[in-house]
Design an enzyme around this catalytic site. Structure first.
Site, PDB file in Angstrom:
ATOM      1  N   SER A 121       0.813  -1.215   0.000  1.00  0.00           N
ATOM      2  CA  SER A 121       0.000   0.000   0.000  1.00  0.00           C
ATOM      3  C   SER A 121       0.842   1.259   0.000  1.00  0.00           C
ATOM      4  O   SER A 121       0.306   2.368  -0.004  1.00  0.00           O
ATOM      5  CB  SER A 121      -0.927   0.001   1.220  1.00  0.00           C
ATOM      6  OG  SER A 121      -0.187  -0.192   2.410  1.00  0.00           O
ATOM      7  N   HIS A 142      -2.579  -3.012  -5.942  1.00  0.00           N
ATOM      8  CA  HIS A 142      -2.988  -2.663  -4.580  1.00  0.00           C
ATOM      9  C   HIS A 142      -4.501  -2.696  -4.440  1.00  0.00           C
ATOM     10  O   HIS A 142      -5.213  -1.821  -4.933  1.00  0.00           O
ATOM     11  CB  HIS A 142      -2.441  -1.273  -4.216  1.00  0.00           C
ATOM     12  CG  HIS A 142      -2.879  -0.812  -2.867  1.00  0.00           C
ATOM     13  ND1 HIS A 142      -3.198   0.503  -2.597  1.00  0.00           N
ATOM     14  CD2 HIS A 142      -3.073  -1.495  -1.708  1.00  0.00           C
ATOM     15  CE1 HIS A 142      -3.563   0.607  -1.333  1.00  0.00           C
ATOM     16  NE2 HIS A 142      -3.491  -0.590  -0.767  1.00  0.00           N
ATOM     17  N   GLU A 154      -5.582  -0.120  -7.268  1.00  0.00           N
ATOM     18  CA  GLU A 154      -4.538   0.730  -7.827  1.00  0.00           C
ATOM     19  C   GLU A 154      -3.520  -0.142  -8.566  1.00  0.00           C
ATOM     20  O   GLU A 154      -3.070  -1.159  -8.023  1.00  0.00           O
ATOM     21  CB  GLU A 154      -3.809   1.507  -6.727  1.00  0.00           C
ATOM     22  CG  GLU A 154      -4.628   2.620  -6.110  1.00  0.00           C
ATOM     23  CD  GLU A 154      -3.860   3.373  -5.038  1.00  0.00           C
ATOM     24  OE1 GLU A 154      -3.961   4.609  -5.014  1.00  0.00           O
ATOM     25  OE2 GLU A 154      -3.189   2.735  -4.204  1.00  0.00           O
ATOM     26  N   ASN A 192      -3.578   6.078  -0.287  1.00  0.00           N
ATOM     27  CA  ASN A 192      -2.975   6.255   1.033  1.00  0.00           C
ATOM     28  C   ASN A 192      -2.180   7.546   1.161  1.00  0.00           C
ATOM     29  O   ASN A 192      -1.966   8.036   2.277  1.00  0.00           O
ATOM     30  CB  ASN A 192      -2.114   5.043   1.385  1.00  0.00           C
ATOM     31  CG  ASN A 192      -2.983   3.864   1.794  1.00  0.00           C
ATOM     32  OD1 ASN A 192      -4.052   4.040   2.363  1.00  0.00           O
ATOM     33  ND2 ASN A 192      -2.537   2.658   1.492  1.00  0.00           N
TER      34      ASN A 192
END
Length: 293
Positions: A121, A142, A154, A192
């Site tokens: 992540s 991800h 992602e 993130n």
């Protein structure tokens, strides 16, 4: 031409790994779910079975779909069992040295044409790829947590990732019924990079006494229409994972605004990691979660 992916390996039977195995098997892929712990494998398979049963009860899938998906998943304790997989996704703890070691050992047993991916992540895909014998066939895939429910994935290319690897991975994600967001290989990528500083700021707000746990979570749920408060979400993600991502951001971007809150560090040092340890910003050991501050 993009490689054809039929058999998928997943390293790690925890929350992310069993979720990826779940959606891949439901989409018709043969799956090998690997973990060094027989107990975690057993628990992971039980979680998949339970989550599929919940989907059946909601009429999202049929009982036949559930049975076929479970039959497609093979639990395995050895990396050797991943040898004939077309794609292997690593979901180990968010520590670069751990991931690099696994990836190095994995490549020794894989067929040359296999694609290797990490569900990291936050960690650089280019650096992780350097631990393998196939950087051009390495990519970041991800998934969001919980995997069966979240629509986004992602995709992150390393500097060496070739077009066929990217296209095959994109096609694989599409077959899972997920939407792709393509991110450049920067610390923490897109989701993130935005989400974790918000959570970290919420922890600073608690640390500085601006509000208590309940007030902070209620403020964001009712004032910003977030489905979960930031401290509740931190507990769900895992405070150790939150800290690891903030450390990657702080070190990778060299900006003080990403400094992990000392209170987050203290909770992790105490082993209060959130839901998975039954204590974090909430105590989950009773019938109802109770704030710990």
């Amino acid at each position: 031409m993009a490689a054809v992916i039929k058999k998928v390996g997943v390293i790690g039977a925890g929350q992310m790994g069993n979720g990826i195995a779940h959606v891949a098997a439901l989409a018709g892929f043969d799956v090998v779910l690997n973990d060094v712990s027989a107990e975690r494998l057993k628990s992971g398979m039980a979680t998949i079975n339970g989550n599929l049963a919940r989907q059946v009860s909601k009429k999202a899938v049929t009982e036949d779909d559930k049975a076929k998906a479970m039959a497609r998943i093979t639990p395995a304790e050895k990396l050797d069992d991943l040898a004939d997989c077309d794609l292997v996704i690593e979901t180990a703890v968010e520590k670069e040295e751990v991931k690099r070691k696994i990836l190095h050992e994995l490549c020794a047993v894989l067929k040359p044409e296999a694609i290797v991916a990490s569900d990291t992540s936050s960690i650089s895909i280019t650096r992780l790829a350097a631990a393998t014998d196939r950087p051009e066939r390495f990519i970041g895939i991800h998934f969001m947590n919980p995997v069966p429910l979240m629509e986004l994935v992602e995709l992150i290319r390393g500097i060496a990732t070739d077009d066929s690897t990217f296209e095959a991975s994109k096609e694989f994600v599409g077959k899972l019924g997920k939407q792709v967001a393509v991110s450049e290989d920067f610390p923490a990528f897109i989701v993130n990079r935005i989400l974790l500083p918000m959570i970290n700021e919420a922890i600073y707000t608690l640390y500085e006494g601006v509000g208590n746990v309940e007030a902070i979570d209620a403020a964001m749920k009712l004032g910003a229409h977030h489905p979960m408060g930031p401290l509740e979400l931190a507990d769900f993600i895992g405070l150790d994972t939150c800290l690891s991502i903030m450390q990657v951001l702080h070190e990778g971007l060299a900006d003080s605004k990403y400094r992990p809150c000392p209170l987050l560090v203290k909770y992790v040092e105490a082993g209060w990691l959130g839901r998975k340890t039954q204590r974090g910003f909430y105590d989950y050991r009773g019938a109802k979660p109770v704030p710990t501050r």
